[in-house]
Design a protein around this motif. Sequence first.
Motif, PDB file in Angstrom:
ATOM      1  N   TYR A 143       0.827  -1.201   0.000  1.00 44.58           N
ATOM      2  CA  TYR A 143       0.000   0.000   0.000  1.00 44.58           C
ATOM      3  C   TYR A 143       0.860   1.249   0.000  1.00 44.58           C
ATOM      4  O   TYR A 143       1.986   1.250   0.487  1.00 44.58           O
ATOM      5  CB  TYR A 143      -1.027   0.042   1.130  1.00 44.58           C
ATOM      6  CG  TYR A 143      -0.594  -0.376   2.507  1.00 44.58           C
ATOM      7  CD1 TYR A 143       0.043   0.510   3.372  1.00 44.58           C
ATOM      8  CD2 TYR A 143      -0.887  -1.655   2.973  1.00 44.58           C
ATOM      9  CE1 TYR A 143       0.387   0.129   4.653  1.00 44.58           C
ATOM     10  CE2 TYR A 143      -0.541  -2.044   4.269  1.00 44.58           C
ATOM     11  CZ  TYR A 143       0.095  -1.146   5.095  1.00 44.58           C
ATOM     12  OH  TYR A 143       0.434  -1.526   6.367  1.00 44.58           O
ATOM     13  N   SER A 144       0.290   2.295  -0.617  1.00 48.48           N
ATOM     14  CA  SER A 144       0.966   3.586  -0.587  1.00 48.48           C
ATOM     15  C   SER A 144       0.847   4.146   0.822  1.00 48.48           C
ATOM     16  O   SER A 144      -0.071   3.797   1.576  1.00 48.48           O
ATOM     17  CB  SER A 144       0.355   4.540  -1.614  1.00 48.48           C
ATOM     18  OG  SER A 144      -0.997   4.801  -1.305  1.00 48.48           O
ATOM     19  N   TRP A 145       1.778   5.022   1.155  1.00 52.76           N
ATOM     20  CA  TRP A 145       1.872   5.592   2.508  1.00 52.76           C
ATOM     21  C   TRP A 145       2.357   7.024   2.343  1.00 52.76           C
ATOM     22  O   TRP A 145       3.459   7.268   1.894  1.00 52.76           O
ATOM     23  CB  TRP A 145       2.875   4.748   3.276  1.00 52.76           C
ATOM     24  CG  TRP A 145       3.296   5.164   4.639  1.00 52.76           C
ATOM     25  CD1 TRP A 145       4.017   6.273   5.002  1.00 52.76           C
ATOM     26  CD2 TRP A 145       3.101   4.416   5.844  1.00 52.76           C
ATOM     27  NE1 TRP A 145       4.271   6.258   6.346  1.00 52.76           N
ATOM     28  CE2 TRP A 145       3.720   5.129   6.884  1.00 52.76           C
ATOM     29  CE3 TRP A 145       2.459   3.216   6.143  1.00 52.76           C
ATOM     30  CZ2 TRP A 145       3.726   4.690   8.202  1.00 52.76           C
ATOM     31  CZ3 TRP A 145       2.462   2.777   7.447  1.00 52.76           C
ATOM     32  CH2 TRP A 145       3.079   3.505   8.467  1.00 52.76           C
ATOM     33  N   ARG A 146       1.459   7.965   2.637  1.00 56.03           N
ATOM     34  CA  ARG A 146       1.855   9.366   2.588  1.00 56.03           C
ATOM     35  C   ARG A 146       1.213  10.081   3.764  1.00 56.03           C
ATOM     36  O   ARG A 146       0.440   9.478   4.517  1.00 56.03           O
ATOM     37  CB  ARG A 146       1.495  10.005   1.237  1.00 56.03           C
ATOM     38  CG  ARG A 146       0.036  10.012   0.902  1.00 56.03           C
ATOM     39  CD  ARG A 146      -0.221  10.534  -0.530  1.00 56.03           C
ATOM     40  NE  ARG A 146      -1.630  10.731  -0.750  1.00 56.03           N
ATOM     41  CZ  ARG A 146      -2.311  11.837  -0.442  1.00 56.03           C
ATOM     42  NH1 ARG A 146      -1.691  12.881   0.091  1.00 56.03           N
ATOM     43  NH2 ARG A 146      -3.600  11.921  -0.663  1.00 56.03           N
ATOM     44  N   TYR A 147       1.553  11.377   3.900  1.00 59.46           N
ATOM     45  CA  TYR A 147       1.083  12.147   5.045  1.00 59.46           C
ATOM     46  C   TYR A 147       0.286  13.347   4.577  1.00 59.46           C
ATOM     47  O   TYR A 147       0.729  14.081   3.690  1.00 59.46           O
ATOM     48  CB  TYR A 147       2.266  12.629   5.899  1.00 59.46           C
ATOM     49  CG  TYR A 147       3.077  11.490   6.463  1.00 59.46           C
ATOM     50  CD1 TYR A 147       2.674  10.841   7.622  1.00 59.46           C
ATOM     51  CD2 TYR A 147       4.232  11.047   5.819  1.00 59.46           C
ATOM     52  CE1 TYR A 147       3.413   9.789   8.144  1.00 59.46           C
ATOM     53  CE2 TYR A 147       4.969   9.994   6.334  1.00 59.46           C
ATOM     54  CZ  TYR A 147       4.553   9.369   7.488  1.00 59.46           C
ATOM     55  OH  TYR A 147       5.274   8.332   7.997  1.00 59.46           O
ATOM     56  N   ASP A 148      -0.865  13.555   5.190  1.00 61.22           N
ATOM     57  CA  ASP A 148      -1.707  14.699   4.864  1.00 61.22           C
ATOM     58  C   ASP A 148      -0.938  15.994   5.139  1.00 61.22           C
ATOM     59  O   ASP A 148      -0.404  16.187   6.230  1.00 61.22           O
ATOM     60  CB  ASP A 148      -2.989  14.645   5.708  1.00 61.22           C
ATOM     61  CG  ASP A 148      -3.997  15.690   5.274  1.00 61.22           C
ATOM     62  OD1 ASP A 148      -4.142  15.909   4.059  1.00 61.22           O
ATOM     63  OD2 ASP A 148      -4.640  16.284   6.164  1.00 61.22           O
ATOM     64  N   GLY A 149      -0.843  16.846   4.128  1.00 64.43           N
ATOM     65  CA  GLY A 149      -0.190  18.139   4.287  1.00 64.43           C
ATOM     66  C   GLY A 149       1.306  18.139   4.040  1.00 64.43           C
ATOM     67  O   GLY A 149       1.952  19.174   4.208  1.00 64.43           O
ATOM     68  N   TYR A 150       1.862  17.004   3.652  1.00 67.60           N
ATOM     69  CA  TYR A 150       3.305  16.910   3.406  1.00 67.60           C
ATOM     70  C   TYR A 150       3.551  16.305   2.035  1.00 67.60           C
ATOM     71  O   TYR A 150       2.790  15.460   1.574  1.00 67.60           O
ATOM     72  CB  TYR A 150       3.991  16.029   4.465  1.00 67.60           C
ATOM     73  CG  TYR A 150       3.916  16.608   5.852  1.00 67.60           C
ATOM     74  CD1 TYR A 150       4.924  17.443   6.326  1.00 67.60           C
ATOM     75  CD2 TYR A 150       2.835  16.330   6.687  1.00 67.60           C
ATOM     76  CE1 TYR A 150       4.853  17.985   7.606  1.00 67.60           C
ATOM     77  CE2 TYR A 150       2.757  16.875   7.955  1.00 67.60           C
ATOM     78  CZ  TYR A 150       3.765  17.696   8.408  1.00 67.60           C
ATOM     79  OH  TYR A 150       3.689  18.235   9.664  1.00 67.60           O
ATOM     80  N   GLU A 151       4.651  16.730   1.410  1.00 69.31           N
ATOM     81  CA  GLU A 151       5.006  16.145   0.114  1.00 69.31           C
ATOM     82  C   GLU A 151       5.574  14.745   0.330  1.00 69.31           C
ATOM     83  O   GLU A 151       5.973  14.381   1.429  1.00 69.31           O
ATOM     84  CB  GLU A 151       6.018  17.026  -0.620  1.00 69.31           C
ATOM     85  CG  GLU A 151       7.366  17.095   0.071  1.00 69.31           C
ATOM     86  CD  GLU A 151       8.362  17.990  -0.650  1.00 69.31           C
ATOM     87  OE1 GLU A 151       9.540  17.599  -0.728  1.00 69.31           O
ATOM     88  OE2 GLU A 151       7.973  19.065  -1.119  1.00 69.31           O
TER      89      GLU A 151
END
Length: 141
Positions: A75-83
């Motif tokens: 799964y993709s993993w990113r953070y709300d509000g961050y590049e």
Amino acid sequence: MSSDPFVIERTYDAPIARVWKAITDKNEMKKWYFDLAAFKAEVGFKFQFLGGSEEKKYLHLCKVTDVVPGKKITYSWRYDGYEGISYVTFELFDENNKTRLRLTHEGLETFPKDNTDFAKTSFAAGWTYIVGTSLKEFVEQ
């Protein structure tokens, strides 16, 4: 920053079916991982959760990108509000009724370099605990 992914392997005294259920069933996941409102091991399924330290919580935004039942989930993993965007892959291998798990977290270099919470060493510490202690104790109980 190195673009090499973070990889950790551990072998559990538990069959693959037990480990697969632990990493894909939200009711099991909350006992060793994060308490997800919803999770399905289906390509395209989106989920989110809060995680981080007591001082700073981050909203994780994730989407299942690959599933091979009983063997692999990514799964993709990113953070709300961050590049930045990264990918977490759990792969399971049968080792004579034990299970070898390989976790790969790639794309860490895409996160902001000025935030130590996104440093490879932070992910290494987190995954080492999650995979090496928390999941191990859960599936072997």
